[in-house]
Scaffold this motif. Structure first.
Motif, PDB file in Angstrom:
ATOM      1  N   ASN A 131       1.589   6.002  -1.641  1.00 28.57           N
ATOM      2  CA  ASN A 131       2.180   4.778  -1.092  1.00 28.57           C
ATOM      3  C   ASN A 131       3.665   5.190  -1.056  1.00 28.57           C
ATOM      4  O   ASN A 131       4.141   6.075  -1.927  1.00 28.57           O
ATOM      5  CB  ASN A 131       1.959   3.705  -1.821  1.00 28.57           C
ATOM      6  N   ASN A 132       4.286   4.518  -0.314  1.00 27.26           N
ATOM      7  CA  ASN A 132       5.894   4.919  -0.318  1.00 27.26           C
ATOM      8  C   ASN A 132       6.557   3.257  -0.255  1.00 27.26           C
ATOM      9  O   ASN A 132       5.822   2.429   0.398  1.00 27.26           O
ATOM     10  CB  ASN A 132       6.522   5.392   0.955  1.00 27.26           C
ATOM     11  N   LYS A 133       7.862   3.132  -0.964  1.00 27.45           N
ATOM     12  CA  LYS A 133       8.501   2.030  -0.719  1.00 27.45           C
ATOM     13  C   LYS A 133       9.073   1.646   0.742  1.00 27.45           C
ATOM     14  O   LYS A 133       9.988   2.485   0.794  1.00 27.45           O
ATOM     15  CB  LYS A 133       9.610   1.704  -1.845  1.00 27.45           C
ATOM     16  N   MET A 181      11.716  -4.176  -0.168  1.00 25.42           N
ATOM     17  CA  MET A 181      10.992  -2.959  -0.072  1.00 25.42           C
ATOM     18  C   MET A 181       9.517  -3.098  -0.859  1.00 25.42           C
ATOM     19  O   MET A 181       9.806  -3.558  -2.112  1.00 25.42           O
ATOM     20  CB  MET A 181      11.535  -1.741  -0.670  1.00 25.42           C
ATOM     21  N   LYS A 182       8.239  -2.602  -0.407  1.00 22.86           N
ATOM     22  CA  LYS A 182       7.146  -3.020  -1.025  1.00 22.86           C
ATOM     23  C   LYS A 182       6.625  -1.430  -0.828  1.00 22.86           C
ATOM     24  O   LYS A 182       6.697  -0.798  -0.013  1.00 22.86           O
ATOM     25  CB  LYS A 182       6.328  -4.014  -0.340  1.00 22.86           C
ATOM     26  N   GLU A 183       5.653  -1.163  -1.861  1.00 23.19           N
ATOM     27  CA  GLU A 183       4.653  -0.097  -1.810  1.00 23.19           C
ATOM     28  C   GLU A 183       3.818  -0.297  -0.642  1.00 23.19           C
ATOM     29  O   GLU A 183       2.876  -1.275  -0.507  1.00 23.19           O
ATOM     30  CB  GLU A 183       4.174   0.257  -3.039  1.00 23.19           C
ATOM     31  N   ASN A 215      10.143  -1.381   4.059  1.00 25.21           N
ATOM     32  CA  ASN A 215      10.053  -2.857   4.346  1.00 25.21           C
ATOM     33  C   ASN A 215       9.235  -2.681   6.011  1.00 25.21           C
ATOM     34  O   ASN A 215       9.689  -2.125   6.679  1.00 25.21           O
ATOM     35  CB  ASN A 215      11.453  -3.231   4.891  1.00 25.21           C
ATOM     36  N   HIS A 250      16.120   3.006   4.281  1.00 25.97           N
ATOM     37  CA  HIS A 250      14.848   3.758   3.735  1.00 25.97           C
ATOM     38  C   HIS A 250      15.265   5.134   3.027  1.00 25.97           C
ATOM     39  O   HIS A 250      14.558   5.671   2.491  1.00 25.97           O
ATOM     40  CB  HIS A 250      13.801   4.167   4.606  1.00 25.97           C
TER      41      HIS A 250
END
Length: 398
Positions: free
Chosen positions: A290-292, A253-255, A294, A377
């Motif tokens: 921003n949200n974490k 998971m990324k921002e 994929n 998520h």
């Protein structure tokens, strides 16, 4: 709505077996209740006869008197043998004897004469409601009545079949949950293995395609814009390969700015989907939100929902994609089409594996999309609104 034939047959078989098993269990349950009801009735009749014998023994004892030369051994044994049936002998409205009353034999509890009389009167009323009292002829034309109630063993026996059925139900439920979990785990392993093998098999031809595009670029007169579009499609295949590789694994998971991700995904789809679809994308998210997520899996969900929307409109209609921030800080994405809609009955089935609106396909797209959003998520994928012949709106909250 239609189902893939494999899942349709499997579902029918499981449903048929389920009905058979439920019917058998209901018959077994009814049989258990009937058997114990008959057993309880037989014991009740036995206790009634025993109470009658006890009453006759008391009557005989009183009738003969203490000075009678008659041998009272048998009568005494009958009277003394009653150790389970609570009974109260009443004469002239007064209780003259009481046996097997637990409260009266409790050493920790004491009664005054008035309390004892009140307690016995209440007990007599309760016994009268339970059984018809047995009439006894006493001395000098007096009439007595023996009130009695079922033994504690018989009372407990009435609850036993329900306890037994409840126990079977609990163990049956646990067994079903264990079996269902095992079956789902096995199905997941099959799909995960299939997905990873697909990703592995796609790797080599994708690399080859990139090489051939590089070769084509070396030819004079080759339209480089065509090469750019070809590369986009090949890189898209790489993205799809990455998605399949991520199934069954904990995704990274990324921002990311969800609004930007959705815009880029819809932009790619517009050029490759029917030109008779009008797209309306409204993104009101701030660029710094921003949200974490994929990215590869999240794009897959958006792509899947948009393609389903296009299919439901048969390639002609309007597609609205709205991205906005909710008051609680969550991000919501609404994807609305002007297609044929989904009936209320089918809305409950739409996310089940094998259930599809298409004549072709496995019916797994929405199932995987829901799992990606909700399992990976921590969000929610749902049907926000749907009306037949007017369209459907899917909602995503992350």
């Amino acid at each position: 709505m239609s189902k893939n034939s494999f899942f349709f047959n499997l579902s029918d078989q499981l449903s048929g077996w389920r009905l058979v098993i439920i019917s058998i269990l209901m018959l077994v349950g009814a049989g258990v209740l009937y058997y114990f009801n008959q057993l309880g009735q037989a014991l009740q009749d036995r206790e009634t006869k025993y109470a009658t014998l006890y009453a006759e023994s008391v009557r005989f004892f009183i009738e003969q008197g203490l000075d009678s030369p008659c041998d009272y051994t048998f009568v005494s044994e009958v009277i003394g043998a009653n150790e389970s049936i609570p009974a109260i002998l009443v004469s002239e409205g007064e209780a003259i004897n009481a046996v097997n009353i637990a409260e009266l034999t409790d050493s920790t509890r004491t009664f005054t004469e008035e309390e004892r009389k009140k307690f016995l009167d209440e007990k007599i009323l309760a016994m009268a409601a339970e059984h018809e009292p047995i009439e006894i002829d006493l001395l000098e034309g007096q009439r007595g009545y023996l009130y009695y109630s079922s033994s504690s063993t018989l009372k407990e026996l009435k609850f036993f079949p329900y306890i037994l059925l409840a126990t079977f139900l609990v163990f049956g439920t646990l067994a079903f949950i264990a079996y269902s979990s095992s079956r789902k785990a096995e199905e997941n392993r099959v799909w995960v293995g299939l997905a990873k093998e697909t990703a592995h098999q796609l790797g080599t031809p994708i690399s080859g395609l990139l090489g051939w595009i590089a070769v084509l670029r070396e030819f004079d007169g080759f339209d480089q814009s065509i090469g750019d579009e070809m590369e986009k499609d090949v890189y898209r295949l790489e993205t799809i390969t990455t998605r399949f590789s991520n199934i069954g694994s904990v995704p990274t998971m990324k921002e990311e700015n969800i609004g930007k991700v959705v815009e880029e995904t819809t932009l790619y789809l517009r050029r490759r989907i029917s030109t008779k679809i009008e797209w309306f994308v409204a993104n009101t998210l701030s660029p710094d939100i921003n949200n974490k997520i994929n990215r590869h899996l999240f794009e897959w969900v958006i792509e899947n929902l948009c393609k389903n929307a296009v299919d439901s409109m048969a390639g002609v209609g309007e597609l609205y994609v709205t991205i906005y921030e909710k008051p609680n800080g969550k991000v919501q994405i609404d994807i609305r089409d002007t297609g044929k809609g989904i009936s209320n009955a089918n809305q409950r089935k739409i996310f089940r594996p094998g259930f599809s609106t298409k004549k072709r396909g496995w019916g797994l797209g929405l199932t995987l999309a829901k799992r990606i959003i909700e399992t990976y998520h921590g969000g929610k994928l749902f049907i926000k609104q749907s009306e037949l012949d007017k369209g459907t709106t899917f909602g995503i909250i992350v």
